[in-house]
Design a protein around this motif. Sequence first.
Motif, short mmCIF file in Angstrom:
data_model
loop_
_atom_site.label_atom_id
_atom_site.label_comp_id
_atom_site.label_asym_id
_atom_site.label_seq_id
_atom_site.Cartn_x
_atom_site.Cartn_y
_atom_site.Cartn_z
N THR A 139 0.82 -1.21 0.00
CA THR A 139 0.00 0.00 0.00
C THR A 139 0.85 1.27 0.00
O THR A 139 0.33 2.35 -0.25
N ALA A 140 2.13 1.13 0.29
CA ALA A 140 3.02 2.31 0.19
C ALA A 140 3.16 2.66 -1.28
O ALA A 140 3.50 1.81 -2.10
N ARG A 141 2.92 3.92 -1.60
CA ARG A 141 2.94 4.30 -3.01
C ARG A 141 4.25 5.00 -3.36
O ARG A 141 4.68 5.92 -2.68
N TYR A 142 4.85 4.54 -4.43
CA TYR A 142 6.11 5.09 -4.90
C TYR A 142 5.84 6.08 -6.04
O TYR A 142 4.69 6.30 -6.43
N ALA A 143 6.93 6.66 -6.54
CA ALA A 143 6.79 7.80 -7.46
C ALA A 143 6.00 7.47 -8.73
O ALA A 143 5.31 8.33 -9.27
N ALA A 144 6.10 6.25 -9.21
CA ALA A 144 5.40 5.89 -10.45
C ALA A 144 4.12 5.11 -10.15
O ALA A 144 3.65 4.34 -10.98
N GLU A 145 3.58 5.31 -8.98
CA GLU A 145 2.36 4.57 -8.60
C GLU A 145 1.28 5.52 -8.11
O GLU A 145 0.51 5.20 -7.23
N ARG A 146 1.25 6.73 -8.69
CA ARG A 146 0.32 7.73 -8.16
C ARG A 146 -1.07 7.61 -8.78
O ARG A 146 -2.05 8.07 -8.19
#
Lengths: 328, 699
Positions: free
Chosen positions: B24-31
């Motif tokens: 569930t932690a969102r990274y830069a390319a997962e917005r």
Amino acid sequence: MKPFAYLRAETVADAVRACAAHPGAKFLGGGTNLVDLMKLGVEAPGLLVDVSRLPLDQVTDTAEGGLRVGATVRNSDLAAHPAVRTRYSALSQALLAGASGQLRNIATTGGNLLQRTRCPYFQDTSKPCNKREPGTGCPAREGAHRDLAVIGYSEDCVATHPSDMAVALAALDADVVLHGPEGERTVPVTGFHRLPGDNPDADTVVRPGELVTEVLLPPLPDGTVCLYRKARDRASYAFALASVAAVLRVRDGRIEHAALAFGGLAHRPWRARAAEEILLGAPATEATFLRAADAELAAARPLRDNAFKVRLARHLAVDALAELTART
Amino acid sequence: MSHAPQPLGAPAVRREGRAKVTGTARYAAERGLPGCLYAWVVPATVPAGRVTAVRTVDALAQPGVHSVLTHDNAPRLHEPDDPILAVLQDDRVPHRGWPVALVVADSLASARAGAEALHITYETTEHDVVLTEDHAGLYTPEEANGGYPAVRERGDFDRAFAESPVRVDVTYTLEPLHNHPMEPHASTARWSPEGHLTVYDSSQGATKVRDSLAAAFGIGTDKVTAVSEHVGGGFGSKGTPRPQAVLAAMAALHTGRPVELALARRQMPALVGHRAPTVQRVRLGAGPDGTLTSVAQEIITHTSTIKEFVEQAAVPARVMYGSPHSRTTHRVAALNVPSPSWMRAPGEAPGMYALESAMDELAAELSLDPVELRLRNDPADEPDSGKPFSSRGLAACLREGAERFGWQDRDPAPGIRREGALLLGTGVASATYPVYASPGHASAHAAPDGTYRIAINATDIGTGARTVLAQIAADVLGAPLDDVAIDIGDSDLPDASLAGGSSGTASWGWAVHKAASGLAERLAAHTGPLPDAGVTVTADTTEETAEKSPYARHAFGAHFAEVAVDTRTGEVRMRRMLGVFAAGRILNSRTGRSQFIGGMTMGIGMALTEGSTLDPVFGDFVESDLASYHVPVCADVAAIEAHWIDEDDPHLNPMGSKGIGEIGIVGAAAAVGNAFRHATGVRLRTLPLTPDRVLTHLA
């Protein structure tokens, strides 16, 4: 990645028909190599015929006392199969020496045989490669070739076949069963992969539309032992710098049967016939093993940066034969 | 979960651990921004020259392709502070892999298809990517990375070395290395109708990204928000803003849509930095008792044609051992290579490999135990500056490590411990890393319900920064850890420095400590219930961190390694590795240990498996995926232990901590190499120790 169609085949006949009807179609097994190559632009099939759910996922005994391995049996399952572990331990060891746990869980028997070289130039579409684009040249000969072939290569290609499994199968005298538009045929593993010659684009003798359906392992007579040994840059998840599969039967100190195959040295699993000729009937001693290894590797022509592979292969072969002898 | 206050140093678990392992932690390319387009970088396929034409018609005809940016139509940038960010501004190709176009499409697949359909022609010029010891282009720069003088001379090295009764004069050669964090460099950018740029960027410091983007696009920093909420590793490669952030922002400006851009693994070696190769000549002169009289370390390295970056590999020799005469120099040649940059412990990691290997060679020359040799040359003051050390735990680390490792039983004779085909050996090496701290801002807020919220634009690149900063605040406030919330990773939060130079916890922690202390004072003075809005205190550590210390401040450590060398295959495998570190106060024993063993593991990679090869013909790095660039896998690491000694150093920061992100790799490769020599009797002066090299040198 170019757009492609996808078809899940229900039967072998359907799969073969679909592939034959569509030039540029490819069979999809676990996809661990093919999908990578599609992402790289090295492969661009117009149709993927998914064969991973064909009813070819069983390992069964043959009437002759050997094993029949379905083409979609996963590498992990094959390595763990009790009959493989007890009767063909070299195959189990080879499978477990390859890739990583995750990859082995998805990679298939047929796909493992058909995986392509990891030569860096082959995988980079911005560079020439005779295997990928015939006639463009082979930069590896003068370039980065530490990992590449030392024997059986050609002016046009110095690639190695990356499979561990195939090396064990070559030493175990396994056969590959193919189904194609013109019916079924059986090819020995030792004749399944080609040397590059002047058309390195062809890795194998598989004809257009032919599907690997089974691998047949012949029975090993009582008293026969086998093993697989691999040397690599790191302890797991690395291709062989060199590897060896050895099958041996010794009676009263004399070698009754010997089969030896090298991995990481050539465009195909390198069955060491010259070595076997020396081994057969000779005393099972280190002197014999050295003579045999040297007889085989005399044909090696290492490139600028990979002469170490010849020495490595020699050590692996001699040690494998010595270890097997100690076991008999 | 306990609500009792936990002492600073407790093994608090990572706050975002659950979010990360459950995805569930969102990274830069997962917005997942609505209307988002996807961009694909098109790298130059020639090693040097210029782009003569880009024919875009076929690419634009591909279904889903929205636009193609080239140097002809890309938004013009103001000259960026870092030349690697000046992408698509002109036709030059400084190295293979340099971005020459960007395809933007409604899906990643379409963008890639568009890229394949582009026709780019080049004019190529001669190129040179091969660093040699006598390269005609070598020159002495003014400074090396970190602002260190390129050249330092003390005493009369030449005479002292010539007169030394015992001498070592050896040259070590290291290949380029790549950081290869798990998460590739990625950005998602969008412009608001009012002209505000928001960039979700995988970076080690969102304040710096914000400032660089504002400068490049010629807008105020108040018009840019950079978010680096979760970052999947960086190891220095995300310490400076990278081209993907600029390209994504350009594409978003050009298209008027949000744009996501994630570099492919294969594109990373050319675009996000590497550890430069080094050729290092080390000369050590000593008396018969092992006392050093003269130390020289002379570095040759490369940089790119667009930027001078000089790996400061001779700098640790200015810190480590006492000697009245010393020479430390750097020379560099600008080649047609991608720009080198920071990789975990730039300078220290390669420099200490050479210095600590040479110390081992000197110990062998002297027939002196290598631990004892180091103890005999442990100086009271920093050799180069003459400043006293604020604390120097090297001797304690060496002694404790020797004790824990069982070093006292070691037979120094090389090549005699056989186990079948294996030869076993043990080695030791020292570690050092400087103490840095940067200014920062933080706010601390107390709510009427008794909870707290800390805000600072720190970055957690996997280190546990979020957790340790909350611990620092909780400690100051005397509050249960669970009552302290923390916001980081967003440039709209109070400005802070980047996660680099092992300075994050010191810098951010200092600001958090100050804000929380101020808040604690306010609360102590407050009577009655808090107002509904709560109480907020902000802090700025510009003054404190700028103070010049009269002390030389460094962390130290010692590595002990045991290897097994297969004499038949040339395979070198770790048996065990043990590190002891003196790094001030360790603020979280769980994440601290992870930092140490992570660094040590990277050192094992440097010693045994990792290496990048520049292809002389094509001008790029041969190893471009994780199947060919061999970072260590679990099976390579075996038994690994990290320990630390309690160090009470009042000259650091309010927490009493030194940085621990990098020291774990420093010296680790030397310990492994020294163990290899002890095992085999063969000294190899290049890394990694792969079977091709090892087998060639074993009898």
